[in-house]
Design a protein around this motif. Structure first.
Motif, PDB file in Angstrom:
ATOM      1  N   ASP A  75     -35.722  24.541 -71.760  1.00  0.00           N
ATOM      2  CA  ASP A  75     -34.641  23.744 -71.176  1.00  0.00           C
ATOM      3  C   ASP A  75     -34.527  23.957 -69.670  1.00  0.00           C
ATOM      4  O   ASP A  75     -34.512  22.991 -68.895  1.00  0.00           O
ATOM      5  CB  ASP A  75     -33.307  24.088 -71.844  1.00  0.00           C
ATOM      6  N   THR A 115     -37.094  21.088 -68.500  1.00  0.00           N
ATOM      7  CA  THR A 115     -36.356  19.871 -68.844  1.00  0.00           C
ATOM      8  C   THR A 115     -35.182  19.603 -67.908  1.00  0.00           C
ATOM      9  O   THR A 115     -35.175  18.616 -67.161  1.00  0.00           O
ATOM     10  CB  THR A 115     -35.857  19.933 -70.302  1.00  0.00           C
ATOM     11  N   ASP A 116     -34.181  20.458 -67.935  1.00  0.00           N
ATOM     12  CA  ASP A 116     -32.923  20.157 -67.245  1.00  0.00           C
ATOM     13  C   ASP A 116     -33.065  19.806 -65.765  1.00  0.00           C
ATOM     14  O   ASP A 116     -32.449  18.847 -65.293  1.00  0.00           O
ATOM     15  CB  ASP A 116     -31.953  21.325 -67.415  1.00  0.00           C
ATOM     16  N   SER A 165     -28.847  16.814 -65.863  1.00  0.00           N
ATOM     17  CA  SER A 165     -28.293  17.647 -66.932  1.00  0.00           C
ATOM     18  C   SER A 165     -27.067  18.416 -66.446  1.00  0.00           C
ATOM     19  O   SER A 165     -26.985  18.802 -65.270  1.00  0.00           O
ATOM     20  CB  SER A 165     -29.344  18.643 -67.425  1.00  0.00           C
ATOM     21  N   GLU A 166     -26.145  18.672 -67.351  1.00  0.00           N
ATOM     22  CA  GLU A 166     -24.910  19.367 -66.999  1.00  0.00           C
ATOM     23  C   GLU A 166     -25.167  20.795 -66.518  1.00  0.00           C
ATOM     24  O   GLU A 166     -24.385  21.343 -65.745  1.00  0.00           O
ATOM     25  CB  GLU A 166     -23.964  19.399 -68.205  1.00  0.00           C
ATOM     26  N   SER A 167     -26.240  21.391 -66.972  1.00  0.00           N
ATOM     27  CA  SER A 167     -26.509  22.782 -66.601  1.00  0.00           C
ATOM     28  C   SER A 167     -27.001  22.930 -65.162  1.00  0.00           C
ATOM     29  O   SER A 167     -26.972  24.030 -64.616  1.00  0.00           O
ATOM     30  CB  SER A 167     -27.558  23.384 -67.545  1.00  0.00           C
ATOM     31  N   ASN A 168     -27.455  21.838 -64.558  1.00  0.00           N
ATOM     32  CA  ASN A 168     -27.977  21.920 -63.188  1.00  0.00           C
ATOM     33  C   ASN A 168     -26.903  22.384 -62.218  1.00  0.00           C
ATOM     34  O   ASN A 168     -25.716  22.091 -62.386  1.00  0.00           O
ATOM     35  CB  ASN A 168     -28.551  20.577 -62.749  1.00  0.00           C
ATOM     36  N   TRP A 218     -35.475  13.207 -60.272  1.00  0.00           N
ATOM     37  CA  TRP A 218     -35.160  12.597 -61.570  1.00  0.00           C
ATOM     38  C   TRP A 218     -35.802  11.218 -61.721  1.00  0.00           C
ATOM     39  O   TRP A 218     -36.086  10.778 -62.832  1.00  0.00           O
ATOM     40  CB  TRP A 218     -33.645  12.464 -61.738  1.00  0.00           C
TER      41      TRP A 218
END
Length: 399
Positions: free
Chosen positions: A179, A183-184, A189-192, A206
């Protein structure tokens, strides 16, 4: 000491860590012991225990059942502590001088008691402070080559290799890497986590579908190619060193994956210093570390290759194919690590520690550019010398 089962897990405190050391009779009876919790990572507690005369000291590392960086909303298996201790022991059987000694493990408490390395310097901190590590690249080149070769199909009977693949199945920590590295950062993504000024740069990543296609290929390699037992998180914060000694720690992300991954992780975390340094002499030194690491790795791996009983290792061109694939893979993994440490969840002090805000933003933009470049262009390179030349040219063009 052997692995034991305490049956009940509870998080240690400085007081209970001392009590455990006394119970295990690690120190001389009657000695007054002192303890300090020194962990600054995202997943574990780490305690430094030493006696009143500072004659003996140990480290107790305990896995938490959740990720500290997120909290209890992100639970994690305690099995990773067993994987880490087993990885350290296996690595010690291959490169005993390059890993800390393990004294005791307890699966239920998820603890590993090991050699204290506080007399050495964390390489990330040392590089930031302009320390020189003259044999770091030699040692890491040897560490990667020997641990990867001796846990691969080229060195092991197929039954033993598959047994180790099962033993080091590490799905939860691999999922973190899948992740956060692959991925993120390449999606919204919210985790960025990044500064507002970097939003246009993140959006460009992106929307770069050529880049994302190449990252998808690298992620597929990470997911499917069980070539050798990886350290899995080989960054400069997981290495202690001085001018004579190097010790690699924290293999809790260890699992069977592609050979190029550990190499790329190490390259990327050296490149942070190349990107952020203003001194030409330091930039040249960092590039020399990268260059020598690859040369030592390839030479050591090639020498070990001669010992293989695999019939195909005698086929002309096969070694060159393996090295070339690992080399190109490593450049792609380098790029993924550069990008994820810049706009992903878990950052590095090399970048975030830059005091001047505008300089920090510019350094992060350079990091994103170099990361994207290495991912997309990795297959165009056939030697580390070409990479070094391109990095210098790329940096001048973007300066």
């Amino acid at each position: 000491m052997a692995i034991t089962q305490s049956n009940i897990y509870e998080s240690l405190t400085e007081q209970t860590a001392i009590a455990l050391a006394i119970k295990l009779r690690i120190f001389e009876e009657g000695k007054v012991l002192y303890c300090k919790e020194i962990g600054d990572g995202n997943l574990n507690l780490v305690f430094h225990i030493y006696d009143q005369d500072e004659e003996k000291s140990i480290i107790i590392k305990q896995a938490l059942p959740y990720a500290k960086v997120v909290g209890k909303s992100m639970p994690l298996t305690l099995q990773r502590a067993t994987i880490e201790s087993n990885a350290l022991k296996l690595q010690a059987s291959i490169v005993p001088d390059l890993v800390p000694k393990v004294y005791y493990t307890d699966e239920s408490l998820a603890i590993t008691i090991m050699e204290d390395l506080s007399h050495l310097t964390i390489v990330r901190s040392g590089l930031i402070d302009n320390f020189d590590f003259p044999i770091l690249s030699k040692h890491i080149g040897e560490f990667i080559a020997k641990t990867l070769y001796h846990t691969s199909d080229y060195a092991l009977h197929p039954f033993k290799k598959k047994e180790l693949v099962r033993q080091f199945s590490n799905p939860e920590l691999c999922k973190i890497t899948e992740d956060l590295v692959f991925t993120d950062p390449f999606f919204n993504s919210e985790s960025n986590d990044f500064e507002e000024e970097l939003l246009p740069d993140a959006v460009e990543i992106w929307q770069d579908f050529k880049l994302k296609l190449e990252v998808a290929k690298l992620k597929k390699s990470f997911l499917t190619e069980a070539e050798a037992l990886l350290h899995g998180d080989l960054h400069t914060g997981s290495i202690f060193a001085d001018i004579e000694t190097t010790k690699v720690i924290d293999p809790e992300f260890s699992f069977y994956g592609p050979i190029g991954f550990d190499i790329g992780q190490f390259f990327a975390n050296l490149l942070f210093q190349y990107i952020t340094s203003k001194e030409e002499s330091k930039k040249e030194k960092i590039l020399s570390y990268i260059e020598n690491t690859w040369h030592v790795f390839s030479a050591t791996f090639s020498e070990l290759w001669k010992e293989s009983l695999d019939s195909y290792t005698k086929v002309e061109g096969y070694l060159e194919y393996i090295l070339d694939k690992s080399f190109k893979d490593s450049l792609g993994f380098t790029g993924c690590e550069l990008i994820r440490r810049t706009i992903g969840l878990s950052h590095v002090k090399d970048l975030d520690g830059i005091e001047h805000y505008d300089e920090r933003i510019q350094a992060k933009r350079r990091t994103l550019d170099i990361g994207s470049f290495l991912i997309k262009e990795r297959k165009q390179f056939s030697s580390i010398d070409e990479v070094i030349f391109s990095l210098k040219t790329f940096s001048k063009e973007r300066s």
